[in-house]
Each structure stands twice: as C-alpha cells, then as structure tokens.
Design an enzyme around this catalytic site. Structure first.
Site, PDB file in Angstrom:
ATOM      1  N   TRP A 164      17.117  39.368 -11.935  1.00 35.53           N
ATOM      2  CA  TRP A 164      17.260  38.323 -10.929  1.00 35.53           C
ATOM      3  C   TRP A 164      16.795  36.979 -11.504  1.00 35.53           C
ATOM      4  CZ3 TRP A 164      15.110  40.950  -5.801  1.00 35.53           C
ATOM      5  CH2 TRP A 164      16.084  41.839  -5.332  1.00 35.53           C
ATOM      6  N   GLU A 219      29.061  29.968  -2.717  1.00 32.68           N
ATOM      7  CA  GLU A 219      27.646  30.315  -2.875  1.00 32.68           C
ATOM      8  C   GLU A 219      27.032  29.663  -4.109  1.00 32.68           C
ATOM      9  OE1 GLU A 219      26.957  34.537  -2.901  1.00 32.68           O
ATOM     10  OE2 GLU A 219      24.837  34.315  -3.450  1.00 32.68           O
ATOM     11  N   GLU A 278      22.046  46.739  -3.758  1.00 31.43           N
ATOM     12  CA  GLU A 278      21.128  45.802  -3.102  1.00 31.43           C
ATOM     13  C   GLU A 278      20.539  46.392  -1.818  1.00 31.43           C
ATOM     14  OE1 GLU A 278      23.464  42.128  -2.832  1.00 31.43           O
ATOM     15  OE2 GLU A 278      22.738  41.577  -4.812  1.00 31.43           O
ATOM     16  N   ARG A 317      33.394  49.098  -2.561  1.00 29.50           N
ATOM     17  CA  ARG A 317      33.030  47.991  -3.466  1.00 29.50           C
ATOM     18  C   ARG A 317      32.394  48.493  -4.756  1.00 29.50           C
ATOM     19  NH1 ARG A 317      29.355  43.920  -1.695  1.00 29.50           N
ATOM     20  NH2 ARG A 317      30.567  42.094  -2.239  1.00 29.50           N
ATOM     21  N   ASP A 325      28.463  37.991 -10.691  1.00 28.95           N
ATOM     22  CA  ASP A 325      28.400  37.715  -9.256  1.00 28.95           C
ATOM     23  C   ASP A 325      28.922  36.318  -8.921  1.00 28.95           C
ATOM     24  OD1 ASP A 325      27.873  37.816  -6.599  1.00 28.95           O
ATOM     25  OD2 ASP A 325      25.697  37.785  -6.763  1.00 28.95           O
ATOM     26  N   HIS A 384      24.067  32.147 -13.916  1.00 28.20           N
ATOM     27  CA  HIS A 384      22.924  32.604 -13.128  1.00 28.20           C
ATOM     28  C   HIS A 384      21.653  31.803 -13.408  1.00 28.20           C
ATOM     29  CE1 HIS A 384      20.433  35.372 -10.817  1.00 28.20           C
ATOM     30  NE2 HIS A 384      21.505  36.065 -10.495  1.00 28.20           N
TER      31      HIS A 384
HETATM   32  C1  GCV Z   1      26.600  40.193   0.940  1.00 31.04           C
HETATM   33  C2  GCV Z   1      25.401  38.357  -3.817  1.00 31.04           C
HETATM   34  C3  GCV Z   1      25.028  37.529  -2.620  1.00 31.04           C
HETATM   35  C4  GCV Z   1      24.666  38.398  -1.434  1.00 31.04           C
HETATM   36  C5  GCV Z   1      25.842  39.338  -1.151  1.00 31.04           C
HETATM   37  C6  GCV Z   1      26.090  40.170  -2.415  1.00 31.04           C
HETATM   38  C7  GCV Z   1      27.287  41.090  -2.263  1.00 31.04           C
HETATM   39  O1  GCV Z   1      24.283  39.010  -4.334  1.00 31.04           O
HETATM   40  O2  GCV Z   1      23.967  36.677  -2.945  1.00 31.04           O
HETATM   41  O3  GCV Z   1      24.389  37.567  -0.329  1.00 31.04           O
HETATM   42  O4  GCV Z   1      25.601  40.167  -0.054  1.00 31.04           O
HETATM   43  O5  GCV Z   1      26.370  39.303  -3.481  1.00 31.04           O
HETATM   44  O6  GCV Z   1      28.352  40.677  -2.664  1.00 31.04           O
HETATM   45  O7  GCV Z   1      27.146  42.178  -1.745  1.00 31.04           O
END
Ligand code: GCV
Length: 708
Positions: A550, A396, A294, A327, A368, A528
């Site tokens: 996405w 989230e 990302e 990660r 996710d 999602h």
């Molecule tokens: C910290 C998801 C979340 C992001 C987060 C990412 C991650 O995509 O929406 O906000 O970023 O995971 O775990 O790195």
C-alpha cells in the site's frame, strides 16, 4: 439571446438538441425539413420501447428543426435485414440499420426526406434513433444521405456503480448515489428515466446498482422490491439491472452457518434467491462478485477456489439466463509476491474451470486504475475463459472531480494493446469482444462517475468520460479524436449559431488532458505514488502503511542509485507473464517505451534515454511539462469566454485553475522528494519549488469525498 447568455446547467448531457435550422417563426421557416421516419421491426407493433423511440424523435427533431417528424411503424421481414443484424445473438439483435427510403409514387411525400430505421429488436430501433439524432447534429450531410449499419462490438455493456445503500458513493465525486433507496419502490425520482435515457443514447445495456464492496441487504426481499421498481422503469430503455452479491449473504441474511460454495444448503439458498429475483425481475442480468479481495468474503474462506465459488452462483442463475461476473481484482495480504503478479498467479491455473455463464472481469492494468499501466497480462494468457474489461470512469487516481482527464486515449491505448497470443493483431479489444478466443459471452464494465450533482459528473468535462466509455463499449474501433469531437459538438454546440472553432478547441483540450495528468503526477511509468486513502494529490514519501504494497515507496523504489520497479528477470519478473515479444521489447530499457520505463525497470539517475536526457533530467522535465500543459489548458479555456455559456464556462475555468495549482503541487512535491535520492540539481527550464519538502508533506486536502 446571445450564446454567451444561454445558461446551461449540464443536466441535458449530450442530449441538448440545440436548434440547427431557423425557427418556425423566422423567415425561411419553410426551409425546415419535415422528416418521415419509418421504424421497422419484426412485428411492426407499438411497444413501450418504440413509444420511447418515437417520443425521442419528436422532441429532438422539433428542437433541432422546429418541426416534428412523421413517424410510421412497419413490420420488416428479418430475412431482409443485413446479415450482421440477423444472427441469433445479443449483438445482432441490438444492432440497427438506417437507410434512405424511396417512397412509392402514390405515397409520395414530395420533398420530405424519408429514412427507415430497421432492427431485429425494439432496443435496436431505440439505439438507431439515438444514432440518427447524433449524426444529424454532427454532419452537415443531407438527411437523405445518412446510411448506417451498426452492431455493438461487445454484448454486455455495463456501468458499475460503487454505490452504498446509505447513498454514499465509493470513489464518487459527483454527490450522492442516484438511487434513493429510502424512497423506493413507492417514489420514483424522475431522474431515473433521464439516467436510463442517457444510457440508451450510448447503447449501454446494463447497470450494476450497488458497490462491489457489497452489502448483503441488497438481496433481501425488501430491497429486491426496490430493485424491481428500477428494473421495471429501465426495461423499455433496453437497460438490464445487475447486483453485486456478497458471498457471505447466506449467513448474513439467510440464517445459514456457512457460505461454503460446496455445501448443499448454500447452493440451495442461492438457487432459491435466484428464483425469487427472477420472479420479480424476469430480465435480471446477474451477479457481480468481489471475492477474497480487500476484506470481502469469498470461497477461499472455505478452502475453495474462485472457480468453485463462481460456478456455484452460475448454476443458480443459469436456468434463468443470468451470468456471473467474477472480479479478478485480488491481491493477498499474506502474499509477498509483487502485487501486480498476483491476479495472474491466482486465476491462470483456473482457466478452463469456469462455467459457461461466468465471465472474469479484469481491471485494465494489473495494479489499480493508475494514470498509466500496461494491460493486465491475464488478457493475453487466459484463453478458455470469457474475459471482461473493467475500466474506471470515475477519476480516482486522475484528479477526481477537480481535474480534466479525458480517458478515451487511455482506454484506446489499452484496447489496442497487442497481447501477441495469436501473433500480431491479437489485441486486447479482440479478447474482450470474444472474437480472438471464440467466446460468445462478451462484457465490458465502467465504474461510473455519475452522482446526484445536477450535471451528473461534478466536473462538466467529466461527462465526456461517461460518453466515451459508452461509445467505445459500442464500437471499440472508434478513435479518441472522433469521440472527443462528437462529445464537444453535441455538448457545446451553441443554440442558433455554430462555432466550429469552439468545438475544435474543446476537442483538443480534451485529447491532451490525460497525458498532461500523467506528466505532472506519474510520468515515465511511475505509479501508485499518490496520497493515502483519498488518493488525491502526491504522497511518494508514504512508507508507514501496515501493508508493504500500500506504500508508494514499495512502487517507486527510489534510492541513491536510481528509480523504478525492476520487474525483469533480475527483479520480480512480472514481465514473464507477458508474451515473448513483449518481454523482449519491454525487458530492455533501451527499447522499452518511455511511458513504461519505471514500471519495468529500476534505472540509475544518470541512465540516458533515447531523447539524450538523463533519467533525472527527463523526470524533472516531464513534471515541468505537465505543469505547463495544465497552464496551457487554462489559457486555452479562457479564450472561450463569451463563446461557451457563462455557467459552464465559469465552472470549468475555476476547476482548471485548481488543476494548475494541483499540478504545481505534484511537481514540486515529487521533485523535492526524489531529489533527496538523486542529489542532482533541477535542469534548466524547471521552476524551483517555493517551499521545502516538509511543507508539501504537511499538506492535507480539507475534505475529499468518496473515501471508504
Ligand atoms: C470498490 C481500489 C479502490 C477501492 C475499490 C477497489 C476495487 O482499491 O480504492 O475503493 O473498492 O479498488 O476495485 O475493488
């Protein structure tokens, strides 16, 4: 004061210590026991940690029984401790023993109950004290019957804060960051101590202070001094500090022209940085790194692998005993492979290439933090690398601070999942605790749901998720029911009167809540399909984001034939990343558990489930069931009027009412949208939506916090 007038603001969390016995001025005060507690450590000497343990006992027992205890320190010969506490590793050192103690005749304290808490470390004693206090509030058994030996399942038990340096918390729904960087290191918010105490009460021993989308400035001397001030304060609570490190830091704050992990000047820069950190923070835990994911920088920027990147940092930390938490949350913009396959494809070839002080941190599912996902196949496949689980405590994708979703059942589902890599019994939990593949390094992380809100977590019931995470990190064999019971009793037990029915009602409400959220948002393995960016509420129609993966349409694949993502051999074949036993079970829609059906299969609308329903009918009925369950949670809660203090009662009632509205919106939006493909009527029992699809598509939540 009647219980209903006993206002609470939630700040005290599960550490309220309500009076359990008559107060000292009431008749019967002499029935209050005066406890004698012996704290036995190898040195028997007073230390800051033991001072905290004693203070906790004194405050707690004075509150619980109206009498302070008599506390004595004693030296213990470690050889006399049970074997589980003697081994030379973190787990053993942090374990404890609580046992009744027989006083010698000359030392006889007559009817006073005497207990001994023994451990190989002071932190073990502190954890033992919290365990004792918990037990006293939970069980009606006599004090002298308490006998516990406990050792954590996992060595490193961390919270990950996604907190930015400007106070914003990414995916945080409980206010701003707890860390007031502009005040540190000179001013120390008293809340830092309360945070560390809460962490210690759960046995959590590490905290990553800053967001994985890291700002390199955290590694400047200016910020390290601030970090050191927190570390100094947390130390006595057994809490070590870690930092998220930005891979390009040598360029951004170090004036190098490259961050290439194989460049000697880069490795030297990190070595010097590690030395600087350890000079300030001798017990610094290590770095957490989000790399090449990302938009974050990483070794791929220089044609190097994740292992080369991680090992370079590991080498810098190794002389100081630090670890690298790397990660595995990666999915590439250029990779057209099913997104859920990418982390496995990228990391499996690197198995065996990581330095011994690197642990790979993997989200529970391959996508996710969805309301439900199968476990990430990496947990089964990567045998030569220590693997850590990353769980998301902040909700989230599960209703954020507006909705109740008690996550212990979701985490238990994950932890007890069979990977089958060494036959039945090869659970994910055994991978993470290091026992299955023989790794001494074990770690678990939870993305924090804490913030500056007075009650820490926004939703009063979301405290239960912080609690549940901590309890499972300590002992992954605990059941969700036990954890819910503990939390409800510790958090809602009335001062002066005890109403087991109230506790039981809250416990049941919690236990069903995650499945309720699944039912009204993403049932049958859907995933999602939430709204864009803020991830709150439904958005199954979204198909215009610049990356395919996405878009919700990429995941649900609804068409006139049916619904779901074919991940079998006829589709993306993500299923092939799992053990043969799971491929057989999940690969056939007739044997695939309904909760994963549309995760692994694209099925016709008229596909008949084992329940006898067609897919379309079952989908509609699941959404309807979710709404009805949300309504039932509200009416259950309303029955607690007068039994729970007014403040928390009203707060939760309002949020549950909002949850019902949200559940209805999820149901109506998704069903109207999927109906444009299925072209079938709603089955009996499903309430027809009052608005058109375009109405739901036009809804935009006014303001949702936590969006990057
Ligand atoms: C910290 C998801 C979340 C992001 C987060 C990412 C991650 O995509 O929406 O906000 O970023 O995971 O775990 O790195």
């Amino acid at each position: 004061m009647s219980p209903s007038h006993y206002a609470e603001d939630g700040y005290a969390l599960w550490l309220r210590y309500p009076r359990l016995a008559p107060d000292s001025t009431s008749p019967g005060a002499d029935e209050c026991p005066r406890f004698t507690i012996i704290l036995a450590t190898p040195t028997g000497q007073e230390t800051p940690t033991l001072a905290l343990a004693q203070a906790e006992l004194e405050t707690a027992l004075r509150h619980l029984y109206g009498q302070p205890p008599l506390v004595r320190l004693e030296a213990v010969d470690t050889d006399s401790l049970p074997y589980a506490l003697r081994a030379n590793d973190t787990k053993a050192r942090e374990g404890f023993l609580i046992a009744p103690f027989t006083t010698s005749p000359q030392n006889n304290t007559s009817s006073s109950p005497v207990l001994r808490i023994a451990a190989a470390s002071d932190t073990g004693i502190l954890y033992g004290v919290f365990a004792l206090l918990r037990q006293l509030q939970l069980s009606d058994q006599p004090f002298s019957n308490i006998a516990i030996t406990s050792v954590p399942s996992i060595a490193h038990r961390l919270l990950n804060h996604w907190d930015n340096l400007d106070g914003f918390v990414e995916r945080g729904y409980a206010g701003n960051s707890l860390w007031r960087w502009e005040e540190l290191p000179d001013e120390l918010d008293p809340r830092y101590r309360d945070y560390a105490r809460a962490m210690a009460s759960l046995g959590l021993n590490g905290t990553v202070l800053n967001n994985v989308n890291a700002d390199a400035r955290i590694l400047t001397t200016e910020y390290l001094l601030k970090v050191a001030a927190l570390a100094d304060l947390f130390r006595a609570y057994g809490l070590r500090v870690y930092l998220s490190a930005r891979f390009s830091a040598p360029i951004e704050i170090g004036e190098l022209h490259t961050g290439d992990p194989l460049a000697t000047e880069v490795a030297a820069w990190w070595r010097a940085k590690a030395a600087e950190i350890y000079a300030l923070i001798p017990d610094f835990g290590g770095f957490l790194v989000k790399a090449n994911s990302e938009g974050q920088p990483g070794p791929h920027d220089y044609g190097r692998s994740h292992a080369e990147g991680a090992n370079m940092l590991a080498e810098a930390l190794a002389p100081h005993g630090g670890i690298v938490i790397w990660r595995a949350f990666v999915y590439s913009p250029d990779n057209k492979t099913d997104r859920v396959k990418q982390a496995y494809n990228e990391f499996l070839p690197l198995d065996g290439n990581f330095a011994p002080n690197v642990v790979l941190q993997i989200k529970n599912g391959p996508l996710d933090f969805m309301p439900r996902e199968p476990f990430s196949p990496l947990f089964g496949a990567m045998r030569q690398t220590p693997l850590a689980a990353e769980l998301q405590i902040t909700q989230e994708y599960l209703g954020q601070q507006h909705q109740v979703a008690f996550l212990a059942p979701m985490w238990k589902e994950f932890l007890t999942s069979e990977t089958y890599t060494q036959g039945p019994g090869s659970t994910v939990a055994k991978v993470i605790d290091g026992t299955l593949n023989g790794h001494p390094l074990s770690l678990i992380s939870g993305v924090a749901n804490t913030g500056s809100d007075r009650n820490w977590t926004g939703h009063p019931l979301a405290q239960a998720n912080w609690y549940a995470y901590g309890r499972l990190a300590w002992d992954h064999t605990l059941t969700s029911g036990k954890i819910a019971h503990e939390w409800a009793q510790l958090t809602f037990r009335n001062a002066r009167s005890f109403d087991p029915e109230t506790v039981e009602t809250i416990e049941k409400l919690l236990l069903g809540s995650r499945e309720t959220v699944v039912n009204y948002s993403m049932p049958l393995g859907l995933h999602h399909i939430m709204a864009t960016a803020h991830h709150y509420g439904p958005g199954p129609w979204v198909d215009n984001l610049h990356r395919d993966d996405w878009n919700p349409t990429y995941y649900h694949r609804a068409d006139e034939q049916g619904l779901g993502f074919d991940r079998t051999a006829t589709g993306s074949n993500a299923l092939s990343q799992y053990a043969p036993e799971l491929q057989t079970l999940w690969g056939n829609p007739d044997t695939c558990p309904p909760e994963f059906l549309l995760w692994f299969h694209h099925l016709p609308w008229d596909y008949r489930l084992s329940t006898g329903h067609t897919l379309w009918d079952k989908l509609c009925l699941s959404y309807q069931q979710g709404v009805e369950e949300a309504q039932a949670m509200l009416s259950t809660w309303e029955k607690l009027a007068g039994k729970v203090d007014t403040e928390r009662f009203t707060d939760v009632r309002q949020r549950l009412a909002r949850q019902v509205t949200d559940a209805i919106t999820w149901r109506d939006s998704c069903l109207l949208y999927f109906q444009t493909f299925s072209k079938r009527p709603f089955p009996a029992g499903v309430e027809p939506p009052p608005h058109s699809l375009s109405y739901y598509q036009s809804l935009r939540p006014e303001s949702t916090p936590g969006n990057p």
